[in-house]
Design a protein around this motif. Structure first.
Motif, PDB file in Angstrom:
ATOM      1  N   GLU A 112       1.251   5.305   0.396  1.00 48.02           N
ATOM      2  CA  GLU A 112       0.551   6.448   0.954  1.00 48.02           C
ATOM      3  C   GLU A 112       1.500   7.635   1.079  1.00 48.02           C
ATOM      4  O   GLU A 112       2.708   7.452   1.211  1.00 48.02           O
ATOM      5  N   ALA A 132       0.868  -1.171   0.000  1.00 48.81           N
ATOM      6  CA  ALA A 132       0.000   0.000   0.000  1.00 48.81           C
ATOM      7  C   ALA A 132       0.911   1.228   0.000  1.00 48.81           C
ATOM      8  O   ALA A 132       1.836   1.312   0.802  1.00 48.81           O
ATOM      9  N   LEU A 187      -4.074   7.412   0.918  1.00 53.19           N
ATOM     10  CA  LEU A 187      -3.710   6.194   0.201  1.00 53.19           C
ATOM     11  C   LEU A 187      -3.706   6.502  -1.291  1.00 53.19           C
ATOM     12  O   LEU A 187      -4.672   7.046  -1.828  1.00 53.19           O
ATOM     13  N   ALA A 205      -2.396   0.528  -4.431  1.00 55.83           N
ATOM     14  CA  ALA A 205      -2.066  -0.749  -3.787  1.00 55.83           C
ATOM     15  C   ALA A 205      -1.838  -1.769  -4.893  1.00 55.83           C
ATOM     16  O   ALA A 205      -2.440  -1.683  -5.966  1.00 55.83           O
TER      17      ALA A 205
END
Length: 86
Positions: free
Chosen positions: A70, A68, A75, A78
């Protein structure tokens, strides 16, 4: 764990309560004033949540892992760990 007192250690010993059990109560219990309470119903709920979490972790592990990405608390994307090569 937080700082403990001699009184705390003595009472745990007298009552046959392990320090690990107190850690679980502090982590999953409900705070009511200066007390943290973990009753039987809350134990069942926490146990079910942990079982679901274990299934999710096992699934991620079987797929090789996920990433993931960020930045600034947002975010961005992914992907599967083994789908991108540096």
């Amino acid at each position: 764990m937080s700082r403990t007192t001699q009184h705390f250690a003595k009472r745990l010993s007298q009552r046959g309560i392990r320090t690990r059990a107190v850690d679980v109560v502090r982590r999953f219990g409900c705070k009511e004033g200066d007390r943290v309470i973990l009753n039987a119903q809350a134990c069942r709920i926490a146990s079910e949540a942990l079982a679901k979490l274990k299934r999710d972790i096992d699934e991620i592990g079987q797929r090789g892992g996920y990433v993931a990405v960020e930045a600034d608390d947002a975010l961005i994307t992914a992907y599967r760990l083994n789908s991108f090569r540096f």
